[in-house]
Design an enzyme around this catalytic site. Structure first.
Site, PDB file in Angstrom:
ATOM      1  CE  LYS A   1      35.358  46.844  40.780  1.00  0.00           C
ATOM      2  NZ  LYS A   1      35.938  46.224  39.584  1.00  0.00           N
ATOM      3  CB  SER A   2      29.759  44.638  36.943  1.00  0.00           C
ATOM      4  OG  SER A   2      30.861  43.882  37.345  1.00  0.00           O
TER       5      SER A   2
ATOM      6  NE  ARG B   1      42.106  40.153  42.566  1.00  0.00           N
ATOM      7  CZ  ARG B   1      40.987  40.727  42.148  1.00  0.00           C
ATOM      8  NH1 ARG B   1      39.995  39.990  41.685  1.00  0.00           N
ATOM      9  NH2 ARG B   1      40.854  42.038  42.202  1.00  0.00           N
TER      10      ARG B   1
ATOM     11  NE  ARG C   1      28.574  44.736  32.022  1.00  0.00           N
ATOM     12  CZ  ARG C   1      29.712  44.367  32.604  1.00  0.00           C
ATOM     13  NH1 ARG C   1      30.203  45.080  33.630  1.00  0.00           N
ATOM     14  NH2 ARG C   1      30.387  43.303  32.188  1.00  0.00           N
TER      15      ARG C   1
ATOM     16  NE  ARG D   1      44.026  42.989  35.006  1.00  0.00           N
ATOM     17  CZ  ARG D   1      42.784  43.173  35.462  1.00  0.00           C
ATOM     18  NH1 ARG D   1      42.444  44.326  36.020  1.00  0.00           N
ATOM     19  NH2 ARG D   1      41.899  42.217  35.344  1.00  0.00           N
TER      20      ARG D   1
ATOM     21  CG  ASP E   1      35.940  40.045  40.772  1.00  0.00           C
ATOM     22  OD1 ASP E   1      36.966  39.693  40.145  1.00  0.00           O
ATOM     23  OD2 ASP E   1      35.083  40.806  40.291  1.00  0.00           O
TER      24      ASP E   1
ATOM     25  N   GLY F   1      40.500  47.165  34.753  1.00  0.00           N
ATOM     26  CA  GLY F   1      40.437  46.293  33.582  1.00  0.00           C
ATOM     27  C   GLY F   1      39.059  46.327  32.950  1.00  0.00           C
TER      28      GLY F   1
HETATM   29  C1  S3P Z   1      33.881  42.131  35.345  1.00  0.00           C
HETATM   30  C2  S3P Z   1      34.288  40.895  34.913  1.00  0.00           C
HETATM   31  C3  S3P Z   1      35.289  40.088  35.621  1.00  0.00           C
HETATM   32  C4  S3P Z   1      35.590  40.602  37.029  1.00  0.00           C
HETATM   33  C5  S3P Z   1      35.691  42.102  37.071  1.00  0.00           C
HETATM   34  C6  S3P Z   1      34.403  42.734  36.584  1.00  0.00           C
HETATM   35  C7  S3P Z   1      32.864  42.849  34.565  1.00  0.00           C
HETATM   36  O1  S3P Z   1      36.487  40.098  34.871  1.00  0.00           O
HETATM   37  O2  S3P Z   1      36.783  40.026  37.519  1.00  0.00           O
HETATM   38  O3  S3P Z   1      35.960  42.549  38.397  1.00  0.00           O
HETATM   39  O4  S3P Z   1      32.294  43.830  35.080  1.00  0.00           O
HETATM   40  O5  S3P Z   1      32.605  42.451  33.418  1.00  0.00           O
HETATM   41  P1  S3P Z   1      36.765  39.049  33.682  1.00  0.00           P
HETATM   42  O6  S3P Z   1      35.820  39.316  32.607  1.00  0.00           O
HETATM   43  O7  S3P Z   1      38.182  39.302  33.247  1.00  0.00           O
HETATM   44  O8  S3P Z   1      36.590  37.703  34.329  1.00  0.00           O
END
Ligand code: S3P
Length: 450
Positions: free
Chosen positions: A28-29, A358, A33, A129, A327, A101
């Site tokens: 996902k990250s 959580r 990006r 949030r 996570d 987020g």
């Molecule tokens: C993420 C960073 C994390 C993670 C989120 C994905 C990212 O959040 O919890 O699921 O892709 O940069 P935080 O930066 O708030 O820790």
């Protein structure tokens, strides 16, 4: 978008052993990006293995609203024709990031130093949030923000036409904040410096370098010092998104707690900033092995083999490992319920500001299913009942949080009585094939409550 449709009640019950191969979706990250950096490059970026979950699809939609040409070619193959650093058009609609987020914070950063006004919103979870953690550093570039009280969405960000570079020490361990500042720094002349005391996932740094930005990372006494030179021309890339270790966690942990199981989860990225859960499970005595270890696209990758592990012991999870498994604490607490003894998880305050609180969400559901959980502001502990000892039998709230929903469904796979959740619809944000994948392994999941 999750949380806006009809809730999907679900139940999981103890089934026969889980077995087979679990091919989990793209990271996902890295998917977010890939789309955002693709939109900031000049030319056509090719992406394969993109996660087609709702969070990432919302980011794709946002990139189109800024003027990039984003095309879905089917089967996880996508192209993005970017508009270049500084080339974002002002969207004529509100940018709705749904549940994500990561999506909203990264996009805010990318757009913040362009002379445009952008209004952002999300679902009921995202609109609760905290956004000040991102808008505070963006203000240093000259970006102005007007949002709801408490720094919540919906909010509008207006970029300065003359942004200045910043030096920013990230006050919370957050890859999203770090990345928002770096993406904002792209369109600013001079050097933007971000300092993080604890290393968080480093996909932004790696990918910015891959797209041709000048970026350096130094480990110093102050922490990790990341220096980005602004206004590069980003070059389009060919990206193969690795499979998501955070999604792999679910079939892996399901196998550990379901008697007789043996599951292979191939091709999982083991970037050290992401792999903390697997190290922790091995420390607990899980039968989890790395097969066929290799390197792909500059990242360590392995096939994970997880087998039913009746002799796991509770441990104190090293707090310095928190960022690399942030996570994964919900699903770790499920495994801890099936271990013997106490699992202590400290230094995890950030869990309180994820898609849900959580710690609170897991504590409520675990207690309802017969497990003792203790908690403080930045820690919690779970009393394990051993491989046969989890009573189950309750319905848990998922609080619009995909990882809470999936964690409780895994809890039901080894419990004496079935475990239900009120709403499985958020699972589609990150793991749209979860139900089918788990059913193919032999799990008993139904769309109804007990
Ligand atoms: C993420 C960073 C994390 C993670 C989120 C994905 C990212 O959040 O919890 O699921 O892709 O940069 P935080 O930066 O708030 O820790």
């Amino acid at each position: 978008m999750s949380g806006h449709g009809t809730p999907i009640p679900m139940t999981s019950r103890r089934a026969g052993p889980l077995s087979g191969v679990a091919e989990v979706p793209g990271d996902k990250s890295i998917s977010h990006r890939s789309l955002i950096l693709g939109a900031m490059a000049i030319g056509e970026t090719h992406i394969s293995g993109l996660l087609e979950g709702e969070d990432v699809l919302d980011t794709a939609k946002a990139m189109r609203a800024f003027g990039a040409e984003v095309t879905d070619h089917g089967n996880g193959e996508w192209t993005v024709v970017g508009v270049g650093v500084g080339g974002f058009a002002e969207p004529d609609q509100v940018i709705d990031c749904g549940n994500s987020g990561t999506g909203v914070r990264l996009i805010m950063g990318a757009a913040a130093t362009q002379p445009i006004s952008v209004t952002y919103t999300g679902d009921a979870s995202l609109n609760k949030r905290p956004m000040a953690r991102v808008t505070d550093p963006l203000a240093l570039f000259g970006t102005t923000t007007l949002g709801r009280s408490g720094g919540r969405l919906p909010m509008t960000l207006k970029g300065s036409s003359d942004p200045v570079p910043v030096r920013y020490e990230v006050p919370v361990p957050s890859a999203q904040v770090k990345s928002a500042v770096l993406l904002a720094g792209l369109n600013v002349p001079g050097k933007t410096v971000v300092i993080e005391k604890e290393a968080t996932r480093d996909h932004s740094e790696r990918m910015l370098a891959g797209f041709g930005a000048e970026i350096t990372v130094e480990d110093t006494e102050e922490g990790r010092v990341i220096t980005l030179t602004g206004q590069p021309e980003l070059k389009p890339q060919v990206i193969a998104v690795p499979r998501d270790p955070s999604s792999a966690a679910f079939p892996v942990c399901a196998a550990l707690v379901t008697p007789g199981s043996d599951v292979l989860v191939p091709g999982i990225g083991l970037n050290p900033t992401r792999a903390g859960l697997f190290a922790t499970l091995r420390d607990m005595g899980a039968d989890l092995t790395y097969e066929n270890e290799r390197e792909e696209g500059g990242e360590p990758v392995a096939d994970l083999r997880a087998k039913f592990s009746p002799n796991m012991q509770g441990i104190e999870v090293p707090p310095e490992r928190a960022a690399s498994m942030i996570d994964e604490y919900p699903i770790l607490s499920v495994v801890a319920s099936y271990a013997k003894g106490t699992t202590m998880m400290a230094g995890v305050k950030e869990l309180r500001v994820k898609e849900s609180d959580r710690i609170d969400a897991m504590a409520r559901g675990l207690r309802a299913n017969g497990i003792t959980v203790d908690e403080g502001d930045d820690w919690w502990s779970v009393e394990g009942l051993g491989p046969d000892g989890v009573p189950g039998g309750a319905t848990c709230e998922s609080f619009l949080d995909h990882r809470i929903a999936m964690s409780f469904l895994i809890l039901g796979m080894g419990a004496q009585k079935p475990v239900s959740i009120d709403d499985g619809s958020p699972i589609a944000t990150s793991f749209p094939i979860f139900e089918r994948l788990m059913a193919d392994l032999g799990a008993q999941l139904i769309r109804a409550n007990i």
